[in-house]
Design a protein around this motif. Structure first.
Motif, short mmCIF file in Angstrom:
data_model
loop_
_atom_site.label_atom_id
_atom_site.label_comp_id
_atom_site.label_asym_id
_atom_site.label_seq_id
_atom_site.Cartn_x
_atom_site.Cartn_y
_atom_site.Cartn_z
N LEU A 251 -21.10 70.44 -20.24
CA LEU A 251 -21.84 71.22 -19.26
C LEU A 251 -22.18 70.44 -17.99
CD1 LEU A 251 -23.01 73.92 -18.52
CD2 LEU A 251 -25.11 73.31 -19.73
N PRO A 252 -22.63 69.18 -18.05
CA PRO A 252 -22.88 68.46 -16.80
C PRO A 252 -21.64 68.38 -15.91
CG PRO A 252 -23.87 67.30 -18.64
CD PRO A 252 -23.02 68.37 -19.24
N VAL A 253 -20.48 68.22 -16.51
CA VAL A 253 -19.23 68.19 -15.74
C VAL A 253 -18.99 69.54 -15.07
CG1 VAL A 253 -16.72 68.02 -15.90
CG2 VAL A 253 -18.16 66.38 -17.12
N LEU A 254 -19.13 70.61 -15.84
CA LEU A 254 -18.88 71.94 -15.29
C LEU A 254 -19.80 72.25 -14.12
CD1 LEU A 254 -18.36 74.05 -18.54
CD2 LEU A 254 -16.62 73.32 -16.91
N LEU A 255 -21.08 71.91 -14.26
CA LEU A 255 -22.03 72.20 -13.19
C LEU A 255 -21.73 71.37 -11.94
CD1 LEU A 255 -25.37 72.44 -15.22
CD2 LEU A 255 -23.90 74.31 -14.43
N ALA A 256 -21.44 70.08 -12.11
CA ALA A 256 -21.13 69.23 -10.96
C ALA A 256 -19.83 69.68 -10.29
CB ALA A 256 -21.03 67.77 -11.40
N TYR A 257 -18.86 70.05 -11.09
CA TYR A 257 -17.56 70.49 -10.54
C TYR A 257 -17.72 71.77 -9.73
CZ TYR A 257 -12.84 72.46 -10.46
OH TYR A 257 -11.64 73.02 -10.05
N ARG A 258 -18.40 72.74 -10.26
CA ARG A 258 -18.50 74.03 -9.57
C ARG A 258 -19.39 73.95 -8.32
NH1 ARG A 258 -15.60 77.17 -12.32
NH2 ARG A 258 -15.36 77.03 -14.59
N ARG A 259 -20.35 73.04 -8.32
CA ARG A 259 -21.25 72.93 -7.18
C ARG A 259 -20.74 71.97 -6.12
NH1 ARG A 259 -26.82 72.35 -10.85
NH2 ARG A 259 -26.79 74.50 -11.66
N GLY A 260 -19.67 71.27 -6.41
CA GLY A 260 -19.20 70.22 -5.51
C GLY A 260 -18.33 70.74 -4.38
N SER A 261 -18.04 69.84 -3.45
CA SER A 261 -17.12 70.14 -2.34
C SER A 261 -15.68 70.12 -2.85
CB SER A 261 -17.29 69.09 -1.24
OG SER A 261 -16.89 67.81 -1.73
N ASP A 262 -14.75 70.49 -1.98
CA ASP A 262 -13.34 70.44 -2.35
C ASP A 262 -12.93 69.02 -2.73
OD1 ASP A 262 -13.04 73.14 -1.96
OD2 ASP A 262 -12.17 72.95 0.05
N ASP A 263 -13.42 68.03 -1.95
CA ASP A 263 -13.08 66.64 -2.26
C ASP A 263 -13.65 66.23 -3.62
OD1 ASP A 263 -11.67 66.32 0.06
OD2 ASP A 263 -13.29 65.30 1.15
N GLU A 264 -14.86 66.65 -3.89
CA GLU A 264 -15.49 66.31 -5.17
C GLU A 264 -14.76 66.97 -6.34
OE1 GLU A 264 -19.99 65.65 -3.37
OE2 GLU A 264 -19.51 67.47 -4.50
N ARG A 265 -14.35 68.21 -6.15
CA ARG A 265 -13.59 68.86 -7.22
C ARG A 265 -12.26 68.15 -7.43
NH1 ARG A 265 -16.41 73.54 -5.42
NH2 ARG A 265 -14.91 73.97 -3.73
N GLY A 266 -11.70 67.62 -6.35
CA GLY A 266 -10.48 66.83 -6.49
C GLY A 266 -10.72 65.57 -7.31
N PHE A 267 -11.89 64.95 -7.13
CA PHE A 267 -12.25 63.78 -7.93
C PHE A 267 -12.29 64.14 -9.41
CE2 PHE A 267 -15.81 61.95 -10.30
CZ PHE A 267 -15.44 60.62 -10.35
N TRP A 268 -12.94 65.26 -9.74
CA TRP A 268 -13.05 65.65 -11.15
C TRP A 268 -11.68 65.95 -11.74
CZ3 TRP A 268 -17.11 64.37 -13.67
CH2 TRP A 268 -18.36 64.34 -13.06
N LYS A 269 -10.82 66.60 -10.98
CA LYS A 269 -9.48 66.90 -11.49
C LYS A 269 -8.69 65.62 -11.75
CE LYS A 269 -8.96 71.52 -9.46
NZ LYS A 269 -8.23 72.36 -8.49
N GLN A 270 -8.78 64.69 -10.81
CA GLN A 270 -8.05 63.43 -10.98
C GLN A 270 -8.61 62.63 -12.16
OE1 GLN A 270 -7.94 61.05 -7.44
NE2 GLN A 270 -6.56 59.52 -8.30
N SER A 271 -9.93 62.68 -12.32
CA SER A 271 -10.56 61.89 -13.38
C SER A 271 -10.30 62.47 -14.76
CB SER A 271 -12.06 61.80 -13.13
OG SER A 271 -12.35 61.15 -11.91
N LEU A 272 -10.50 63.77 -14.90
CA LEU A 272 -10.46 64.38 -16.22
C LEU A 272 -9.10 64.98 -16.57
CD1 LEU A 272 -13.98 66.05 -16.25
CD2 LEU A 272 -13.31 63.87 -17.21
N GLU A 273 -8.47 65.63 -15.61
CA GLU A 273 -7.18 66.25 -15.92
C GLU A 273 -6.04 65.24 -15.85
OE1 GLU A 273 -6.71 69.64 -13.37
OE2 GLU A 273 -8.22 70.83 -14.46
N ASP A 274 -6.14 64.26 -14.93
CA ASP A 274 -5.06 63.28 -14.77
C ASP A 274 -5.35 61.97 -15.50
OD1 ASP A 274 -3.89 65.17 -13.16
OD2 ASP A 274 -4.59 64.26 -11.28
N GLY A 275 -6.59 61.80 -16.01
CA GLY A 275 -6.90 60.62 -16.80
C GLY A 275 -7.25 59.37 -16.02
N ASP A 276 -7.58 59.50 -14.73
CA ASP A 276 -7.99 58.34 -13.94
C ASP A 276 -9.51 58.20 -14.10
OD1 ASP A 276 -8.40 56.32 -12.15
OD2 ASP A 276 -7.65 57.40 -10.39
N ASN A 277 -9.95 57.47 -15.14
CA ASN A 277 -11.36 57.53 -15.51
C ASN A 277 -11.94 56.17 -15.86
OD1 ASN A 277 -10.08 57.11 -17.98
ND2 ASN A 277 -10.28 59.25 -18.60
#
Length: 337
Positions: A251-277
C-alpha cells in the motif's frame, strides 16, 4: 467502508504482555505439542522445522486461539491442539513464502532455504500442514476443521494473488486489500474463531471473534508494510527493505506511485518493474513516501481496521481475555513507535 473519526480517548496500556500472561499455561502445552508433532524419523524434518519454530516469534496467532476459547470458559484441551495447528499452518506458510520470495533472512537468521535448500523447505512445510490437519481431526469438530481448512485454501489463494500482482503498479488498493485479507488476515480470523467454536459459544460470539481476527490481521499487515520502509528488522521478522527489493506492491508503494509526478512514477516503474532497486533507490523510495504521506496514510488505514477489531469485541462480556485481546490491537499498531 466506513469512516473512523478520531476522538480523544483516555490513555490505554498497549502491549502483548497481558495476553502472554493469560495464555501462558495453555501455551506451555502448545509448545510441547509443537515439539512432539514436529518430530520425525526423517532427520531433516525436525531440523528444518525447529530452525523456524525456535527462531523467536511471538506466536501471536495460537495465543489468540487460547484466549478466544478461555474467554468463554473453555477448560478442555481441544484448543491446545487447534492452537498448535494454527502455528504449524503459519510456520508452513513462512517456509513456503521464503522460497517464493527468494528470501535470505528471517528474524535475523538465515532462512531454511539458504541452509537446506528450496526443496527441503517446501516439503517440510507440507509435512507441517499435514500434522496440522491431523490435530484438527483429533479434535473432532467439523466446524473448527471447516474454518481452518478454509483458511488454508484462502492463504494459498492469497499467495498466488500476490505473485500475480508482483511488480505490477497497475494494482489497485482494493486488489491489494484482497491480497492481504487472504494472505495474512485469513489465519488471524481462523485463529480467533475456532476458540468460541470449541467453547460451544453461539453464532454471535463466533461472528464477533471472526470480525476481530479479520480486522486485526489487516491492521497487522498494513503495519508490516510501513515497517518494511522504516522499521526494525527484529520487529519485522525479516530484513527492512525486502518488499522493495522483491518488487512487492504494497500500500505505501501504491499511494506514493499514484500521487507522484510522471518522473516519480517512472522511478517506481524502474525500481519495481525493472528491478533497479539498490540501497540508494530504497532511500529515494522512502523520501517519496514521506513527501506524499504514503506511510502516514497507511498507518491511518491500519488504525481504521484496528478500531473495527475493537468494536467487534465491544458486545462481549467483560473478561480478562477480552481486555487482553483489546490490548493486542494497540500492540500491533504500537510496533510503529
Amino acid at each position: 467502508m466506513g469512516v473512523v473519526v478520531a476522538i480523544d480517548e483516555p490513555p490505554r496500556k498497549s502491549g502483548i504482555e497481558p495476553l502472554v500472561a493469560l495464555a501462558k499455561p495453555g501455551m506451555e502445552r502448545v509448545n510441547q505439542l509443537i515439539l512432539d508433532k514436529a518430530g520425525s524419523d526423517v532427520r531433516m524434518i525436525p531440523e528444518v522445522a525447529n530452525h523456524l519454530i525456535n527462531s523467536g516469534g511471538k506466536r501471536l496467532r495460537p495465543m489468540l486461539t487460547i484466549a478466544s476459547a478461555e474467554m468463554f470458559g473453555y477448560q478442555g484441551d481441544h484448543h491446545i491442539k487447534l492452537a498448535a495447528s494454527v502455528e504449524f499452518m503459519h510456520t508452513a506458510t513462512l517456509l513456503h513464502d521464503d522460497v517464493v520470495d527468494e528470501s535470505d533472512r528471517r528474524r535475523s537468521k538465515p532462512t531454511a532455504r539458504i541452509i537446506w535448500g528450496n526443496q527441503a523447505s517446501v516439503l517440510v512445510g507440507d509435512f507441517l500442514l499435514g500434522q496440522a490437519f491431523r490435530m484438527m481431526v483429533d479434535v473432532g469438530s467439523m466446524d473448527a476443521l471447516d474454518v481452518l481448512s478454509t483458511a488454508s485454501a484462502i492463504i494459498a489463494e492469497g499467495e498466488v494473488m500476490q505473485l500475480s500482482a508482483a511488480k505490477k503498479l497497475s494494482t489497485t488498493e482494493d486488489d491489494y486489500l484482497a491480497v492481504i485479507k487472504a494472505k495474512t488476515a485469513a489465519l488471524f480470523l481462523a485463529a480467533a474463531e475456532v476458540g468460541p467454536i470449541v467453547a460451544g459459544a453461539g453464532s454471535d460470539e463466533r461472528a464477533a471473534l471472526r470480525s476481530y481476527g479479520l480486522n486485526l490481521g489487516l491492521a497487522f499487515q498494513l503495519v508490516d508494510d510501513v515497517l518494511d520502509y522504516g522499521g526494525d528488522a527484529g520487529d519485522l521478522g525479516k530484513n527492512v527493505g525486502d518488499d522493495f527489493r522483491e518488487g512487492k506492491i504494497t500500500l505505501p508503494v501504491l499511494l506514493a506511485y499514484r500521487r507522484g509526478s510522471d518522473d516519480e512514477r517512472g522511478f517506481w516503474k524502474q525500481s519495481l518493474e525493472d528491478g533497479d532497486n539498490g540501497a540508494e533507490r530504497l532511500e529515494k523510495a522512502r523520501a517519496l513516501m514521506a513527501r506524499h504521506g504514503a506511510l502516514a496514510d497507511t498507518i491511518q488505514r491500519a488504525r481504521h481496521f484496528g478500531a473495527i477489531a475493537r468494536d467487534a469485541l465491544a458486545p462481549m462480556p467483560a473478561t480478562p481475555q477480552k481486555d487482553a485481546l483489546l490490548e493486542v490491537v494497540d500492540f500491533c499498531i504500537s510496533r510503529l513507535n
